[in-house]
Design an enzyme around this catalytic site. Structure first.
Site, short mmCIF file in Angstrom:
data_model
loop_
_atom_site.label_atom_id
_atom_site.label_comp_id
_atom_site.label_asym_id
_atom_site.label_seq_id
_atom_site.Cartn_x
_atom_site.Cartn_y
_atom_site.Cartn_z
N ARG A 75 -7.34 117.29 76.72
CA ARG A 75 -5.88 117.27 76.90
C ARG A 75 -5.50 116.32 78.03
O ARG A 75 -4.34 115.93 78.17
CB ARG A 75 -5.34 118.66 77.27
CG ARG A 75 -5.59 119.80 76.30
CD ARG A 75 -5.19 119.49 74.90
NE ARG A 75 -6.33 119.01 74.13
CZ ARG A 75 -6.28 118.44 72.94
NH1 ARG A 75 -5.11 118.23 72.39
NH2 ARG A 75 -7.38 118.03 72.32
N GLN A 132 -12.76 120.86 67.27
CA GLN A 132 -11.62 121.52 67.89
C GLN A 132 -11.27 122.84 67.18
O GLN A 132 -10.14 123.32 67.28
CB GLN A 132 -10.41 120.59 67.90
CG GLN A 132 -10.63 119.32 68.72
CD GLN A 132 -9.40 118.45 68.79
OE1 GLN A 132 -8.40 118.79 69.42
NE2 GLN A 132 -9.45 117.30 68.11
N LYS A 165 -3.48 111.47 65.25
CA LYS A 165 -3.45 112.26 64.02
C LYS A 165 -2.03 112.48 63.51
O LYS A 165 -1.75 112.30 62.31
CB LYS A 165 -4.13 113.61 64.28
CG LYS A 165 -3.98 114.64 63.18
CD LYS A 165 -4.83 115.85 63.46
CE LYS A 165 -4.42 116.55 64.74
NZ LYS A 165 -3.08 117.17 64.65
N THR A 166 -1.11 112.87 64.42
CA THR A 166 0.27 113.12 64.01
C THR A 166 0.92 111.84 63.50
O THR A 166 1.69 111.86 62.53
CB THR A 166 1.08 113.69 65.19
OG1 THR A 166 0.44 114.88 65.66
CG2 THR A 166 2.50 114.01 64.77
N ASP A 220 -2.29 120.03 58.33
CA ASP A 220 -2.71 119.67 59.68
C ASP A 220 -3.64 120.76 60.23
O ASP A 220 -3.54 121.92 59.85
CB ASP A 220 -1.47 119.54 60.57
CG ASP A 220 -1.80 118.97 61.94
OD1 ASP A 220 -2.83 118.29 62.07
OD2 ASP A 220 -1.01 119.20 62.87
N GLU A 221 -4.55 120.36 61.12
CA GLU A 221 -5.47 121.30 61.79
C GLU A 221 -6.23 122.14 60.76
O GLU A 221 -6.31 123.37 60.87
CB GLU A 221 -4.70 122.20 62.76
CG GLU A 221 -3.86 121.47 63.79
CD GLU A 221 -4.69 120.78 64.87
OE1 GLU A 221 -5.92 120.73 64.75
OE2 GLU A 221 -4.09 120.27 65.84
#
Length: 764
Positions: free
Chosen positions: A599, A247, A29-30, A216-217
């Site tokens: 994670r 998430q 994503k980043t 983002d998010e």
């Protein structure tokens, strides 16, 4: 572009109109966000017209670093929501009734102010805890409900007595914030939304300036953040929202999963791109995560896949109690390090509630495993740090009531509570701030001469300080520490070691701020950076330590090996979700475990116990419902239960003893000039080694010849200076001196090899 997957390329190449990127965990994503920014610049978009917003300082820094590597020399706004709103608010503060040098109150500041409000309203803070009232106020602000609206909306016939107290306290709390020229975290968002909603010309101007907005998010946005983004993308709808409903784990603080679920309704012309290729985890870990999250209803379906190896199966270990659980987790980590060469920093331990970290910290200490706890905010909540920052805040913002109340008699100046209350009431009568009242203190009708003199001297002291005169943040802070005599009378006791070490660390923070802002250091900027700190800011991936954190804090991070402890009913899922019987809260608990699982890169172990000591009681536990939803390799490790492996544990990993510490007191007084000596003394004591400080006649302890072997080029870690590299070694082995250059900027530091806490973390 060639290194991107097809779906990533689609998201990066999209330019005009709304775009929703559904990004599964570990799907890059980043990379998509940063490459999209670089692609826009490559197409001729002015970087100043691009706005990228995320939630954490860590994420913002990572994005900024990546963009700088892709498009060197270009500046654009990559920020957190709160920092961006603070920027807008400082530029337009007077439209809200504030000054541009306003203070951002911490949680403890809020409680201090609210206690004063409750006292003025004759409300008992024991029966109505300020923390609970502040939670209600925060919830209202996240829903964009102002203090006056809350009071008007309160219905005595339907509302309870507690709500009635909030309805009385909320408006008074907000008035005191305004008189203090201060805001809380929620105000940063709410004030800006109000500002843009009531000033369409300003809103349109900002909308026109930022032609491309990347968020983002997006699944973690609350109503205020949602409305802010809607207003900034009203005319220029080149908005790219990235996120994952699976998430969304911050509903308890106002996040609305519906914001991302309704994106395509809000922007009918939007394009949807799914990132489903996981680059992070093994197939076994991904399978467990998919099986778990498939039970949720509130989501946008996607199929995660990976080309990584199958890897080791995800294991569920059952132990007798929390002590055995912690010891066995520590033993497992030790084994990973010794048999597989795993670095300490490659390992993380997650838990649902912070209370579970205590046994883990004790166990890791027994096993001599270095660790760090994600608690960056805790540093700024320490008494001595709050004192120092309160002095700086009052210098910056003389209206700051909370800062004034904290430091007016710290260190002691003979200005007691009775004197302060008299001054406060007199200031309120004359509509003065506390600082203004001090400058008129000679006119006070009832204060005695001694109190007036003490207050006047305090006012003169504060008038003396300024950043312009000091030249740098570090020098201003040193001047404050020295002039107020904060360290006067402190000795080298254990408590004093901790306090002065923390003050020295704050000086390091100030020094770092000066380095990062050589052209325009401001007191507002420094204070803002400390106010907007988060737990993740304290995590150092290069420190060579095992990381302990909650699953909430783990969002956005990744580790090769992860242990998730306490996978039990009432912990995960949390008892609150079980008691409320709310399906949405229960699903959020499942999403939280999903985040924790995803994670992990190569190894994942879940643990549970037969009984657990929690909140002062030892209770039998029930395995989490979520365990049954995943394919796990279940291993019973509990002593006395079935296929216990405790005998092998006792044979191979005998439990180490608690370490002993010998804290010696010295008579030397601490001053701002000899702070640097404290760190060496403290480090030596923590390492249970003698110190060079005031001990020249001390007898040298027997040495283990193999314990102090350092080579030039070796990477080492120091408890205070962090990571560094050995640049010189001289002298015989038993008395060798080691010179280290540290990443933090401390260079040429020299230590006795047999008396320093340097820890090797790798060879040259």
């Amino acid at each position: 572009m060639e290194r991107l997957t097809e779906s990533q390329q689609t998201a990066v190449e999209h330019q005009f109109g709304p775009l929703l990127v559904l990004a599964g965990p570990g799907s890059g994503k980043t990379r998509v966000i940063t490459h999209r920014i670089a692609r826009l610049v490559d197409r001729g978009v002015d970087p100043r017209r691009i706005l990228a917003i995320t939630f954490t300082n860590k994420a913002a820094r990572e994005m900024s670093d990546r963009v700088r590597r892709l498009v060197p020399g270009r500046q654009m706004w990559i920020s957190t929501f709160h920092k961006f709103c603070a920027y807008l608010l400082r530029r337009n503060a007077r439209m809200i009734g504030l000054k541009s040098n306003f203070t951002i109150f911490s949680t403890s500041d809020q409680k201090s102010v609210l206690k004063q409000v409750l006292n003025d309203l004759d409300i008992d803070p024991v029966h109505y805890p300020p923390g609970n009232i502040l939670n209600q106020i925060s919830k209202a602000k996240n829903d964009l409900v102002s203090a006056n609206q809350f009071a008007r909306n309160f219905n005595e016939s339907t509302g309870d007595h507690y709500q009635a107290v909030v309805a009385r306290a909320f408006p008074e709390y907000q008035k005191l914030l305004l008189r203090s020229n201060a805001v809380d975290f929620d105000d940063l968002l709410m004030h800006v939304v109000q500002l843009l909603a009531e000033n369409n010309e300003l809103r349109a101007q900002i909308d026109e300036h930022y032609q491309y907005t990347l968020v983002d998010e997006y699944q973690d946005t609350n109503l205020a953040q949602y409305q802010l983004i809607r207003m900034l993308s009203h005319d220029q709808q080149n908005i790219c929202a990235t996120g994952d409903p699976d998430q969304s784990i911050y509903g308890w603080r106002g996040a609305r999963i519906d914001n991302i679920l309704r994106f395509e309704r809000d922007y009918p012309e939007s394009q949807l791109v799914r990132l489903q290729d996981n680059f992070r985890s093994t197939k076994s870990i991904l399978k467990a995560a998919d099986e778990l999250i498939a039970h949720n209803v509130q989501r946008k379906p996607k199929e995660l896949f990976t080309n990584n190896d199958v890897g080791k199966p995800v294991e569920l270990h059952t132990y007798t109690d929390g002590r055995e659980e912690a010891d066995m987790v520590a033993a497992s980590i030790k084994q990973l390090a010794e048999s597989e060469g795993v670095n300490w920093s490659d390992v993380a331990i997650f838990y649902r509630v912070n209370a579970l970290s205590r046994e883990l910290e004790l166990a890791l200490t027994r096993w001599q495993i270095p660790y760090q706890v994600a608690a960056g905010v805790a540093f700024y909540e320490r008494a001595e740090i709050k004192d120092m920052l309160s002095y700086l805040r009052l210098i910056c913002n003389p209206d700051d009531y909370a800062a004034f109340a904290r430091i007016v008699n710290r260190p002691t100046r003979g200005i007691g509570k009775q004197t302060q209350n008299k001054l406060r009431r007199w200031a309120a009568q004359n509509r003065w701030t506390m600082t203004e009242a001090i400058h008129h203190v000679e006119e006070h009708p009832t204060l005695n001469k001694r109190a007036k003199f003490a207050l006047k001297k305090f006012g003169e002291l504060m008038d003396h300080f300024s950043l312009a005169d000091s030249g740098s943040m570090e020098q201003l802070l040193r001047s404050v520490i020295d002039r107020i005599g904060y360290l006067k009378g402190m000795k080298f006791t254990e408590a004093d070691y901790e306090q002065t070490s923390n003050i020295e660390e704050l000086l390091t923070v100030a020094r770092q701020y000066d380095k990062e802002n050589p052209d325009d250091p401001t007191l507002e900027g420094f204070l803002e950076s400390t106010s907007l700190a988060s737990d993740l800011d304290a995590i150092d991936s290069e420190a060579g330590q095992v990381t302990l954190m909650t699953m909430h804090a783990a969002k956005g991070l990744e580790f090769p090996h992860v242990f998730i402890i306490g996978v039990e009913q009432n912990l995960i899922p949390h008892e609150r979700a079980l008691k409320t019987n709310d399906a949405s809260e229960y699903e959020e608990e499942r999403r939280l475990l999903f985040v924790g699982i995803t994670r992990a890169e190569r190894g994942l172990v879940l643990t549970q116990t037969r009984q657990r000591a929690f909140r002062g009681k030892t209770l039998h536990t029930i395995p989490s419902d979520f365990v049954r939803e995943m394919s796990l390799e279940q291993l019973n490790m509990a002593s006395g239960f079935g296929t216990s492996t405790s005998s092998q544990y006792d044979r191979d990993w005998s439990r180490p003893k608690e370490p002993a510490h010998d804290w010696n007191e010295l008579s030397q007084e601490i001053t701002v000039d000899n702070l640097h000596l404290l760190g060496d003394k403290l480090d030596a004591l923590k390492a249970n080694q003698p110190s060079d400080l005031n001990s020249s006649s001390a007898e040298e302890p027997p040495l283990d010849p193999g314990s102090f072997h350092f080579d030039v080029g070796m990477q080492v870690r120091h408890p205070r200076y962090g990571r560094g590299k050995i640049v010189h070694v001289s002298g015989p082995t038993s008395k060798a001196t080691v010179t280290v250059d540290f990443v933090s900027g401390e260079v040429g530091k020299t230590f006795r090899a047999d008396r320093c806490p340097l820890q090797p973390i790798g060879m040259r």
